[in-house]
Design a protein around this motif. Sequence first.
Motif, mmCIF file in Angstrom:
data_model
loop_
_atom_site.group_PDB
_atom_site.id
_atom_site.type_symbol
_atom_site.label_atom_id
_atom_site.label_comp_id
_atom_site.label_asym_id
_atom_site.label_seq_id
_atom_site.Cartn_x
_atom_site.Cartn_y
_atom_site.Cartn_z
ATOM 1 N N ALA A 77 5.532 3.424 6.466
ATOM 2 C CA ALA A 77 4.890 3.477 7.781
ATOM 3 C C ALA A 77 4.326 4.855 8.080
ATOM 4 O O ALA A 77 3.286 4.978 8.735
ATOM 5 N N ARG B 186 -1.387 0.533 4.660
ATOM 6 C CA ARG B 186 -1.473 0.182 6.070
ATOM 7 C C ARG B 186 -1.775 -1.306 6.177
ATOM 8 O O ARG B 186 -2.225 -1.924 5.203
ATOM 9 N N VAL B 187 -1.565 -1.846 7.335
ATOM 10 C CA VAL B 187 -1.951 -3.235 7.582
ATOM 11 C C VAL B 187 -3.465 -3.364 7.406
ATOM 12 O O VAL B 187 -4.228 -2.511 7.871
ATOM 13 N N ARG C 195 -5.866 1.436 11.766
ATOM 14 C CA ARG C 195 -4.917 0.644 10.980
ATOM 15 C C ARG C 195 -3.645 1.427 10.688
ATOM 16 O O ARG C 195 -2.557 0.864 10.635
ATOM 17 N N ARG C 196 -3.777 2.742 10.515
ATOM 18 C CA ARG C 196 -2.587 3.558 10.317
ATOM 19 C C ARG C 196 -1.705 3.549 11.567
ATOM 20 O O ARG C 196 -0.483 3.399 11.490
ATOM 21 N N GLU D 263 1.248 -7.994 6.341
ATOM 22 C CA GLU D 263 2.366 -7.649 7.215
ATOM 23 C C GLU D 263 3.287 -6.674 6.484
ATOM 24 O O GLU D 263 3.518 -6.793 5.283
ATOM 25 N N ILE D 264 3.794 -5.695 7.241
ATOM 26 C CA ILE D 264 4.757 -4.734 6.712
ATOM 27 C C ILE D 264 5.993 -4.788 7.589
ATOM 28 O O ILE D 264 5.912 -4.528 8.798
ATOM 29 N N THR E 185 0.004 0.160 11.958
ATOM 30 C CA THR E 185 1.148 0.023 11.055
ATOM 31 C C THR E 185 2.362 0.769 11.584
ATOM 32 O O THR E 185 3.480 0.239 11.600
#
Length: 401
Positions: free
Chosen positions: A186, A192-193, A118-119, A208-209, A122
């Motif tokens: 980020a 994270r997402v 996930r990191r 969402e980012i 993102t």
Amino acid sequence: MSSVLTAVLGVTGAAVAAVVLVEASHWAMIRIGRRSALAAELAKTMHRPFLVTVTLFAIQQALRVVAGEFPGRAEVLHLLVLLCIGSLGWLVAALLLVLEDLTLARWRTDVPDNLRRRRIKTQVVMLRRVTVAAIVILTLGVMLMTFPGIRALGASVLASAGLVSVIAALAAQSTLGNVFAGLQLAFSDAIRVDDVVVVEQEWGRIEEITLTYVAVQIWDDRRLILPTSYFTTKPFQNWTRSSSAVLGTAEIDVDWSTPIEPLRTELRRVCEGSDLWDERVCVLQVTEAIGGTIRLRALVSAADAGALWDLRCLVRERLVAWMWENQRGALPRMRTQLDETDDGVAPVRQSLGTRRTDVSPDARVFSGGDDAEARGAAFGGADGHDDTVSTAAGVSGLSGR
């Protein structure tokens, strides 16, 4: 007339040759793509921008070499140059998107223990937005610089760049702040997402980012839209920053006469009978004894926040039902003493020099088991056991969320 025919034939031949070359390359890439995911993605995504770029470049060069002077020749060539620059930017953007899509496909997030994935997702998504924006800006800048008048204007603008930069910074202070905050999020790994967070007293998931805002999906499917600068300037809870496994509580107020050990046994039975429990923590403690009731807190653990919520509700429901069937005297009640000479309570005599050593491990959060000892060490200070005990007492008073 012959020169016009020669120019038309030359341009047409160059365009046909470019199309044949691109289609041959595309066919070869498809064949290679049967064994390579990269080649298959390149053949699928880059075919159209590559075709447009090569064809426009071939037509431009054919006009320069074959065609002689004709009315509007400079304007046509300038238009072709602009189209070539635009198509080249399209081609570069497509190439970068292919590489980013392959990275996302390799690091899928629909697997257990996906914190690192996930990191990376993102960071890749944020880099995609930045690179696409940068390519668009650079392409437009190069296209504008092909105009002589704009080149002269650019020189005069650079001469007064100090004033322009100050005005732009003041006008876009909020926007630039959000952009830099998005880049910070980020790569700082703060969120994270798909992280589970609590913001503005709402529990939800980072959906969402972007460079300017973060969309949080609330548990009831609402969306909370926050500026990216919110997560760099205000405190928030991240339940899945280091692990998706979390602890939660279910609290019940009961009468002072309630036997605790049978409730601990029932809590253990409920946890062991549910697939929501991850077999880490199952503890029942008395956290408050004020007024006419005592407060029992069941501390349980689950693999993720969603399972924890269901487990907390299940534990509360089963304990209430069990007490109603087996310990109705444990329900909270008000007492009135009519005779002061006899309160109906037998005196309890216990030697001050003895200590009970048969305490159930389900009565301890920071001692009495491998997981509990590790938690006690994590919250303990440098002085060892004394700090651990005092910290445990403080933490046990916190309200479960």
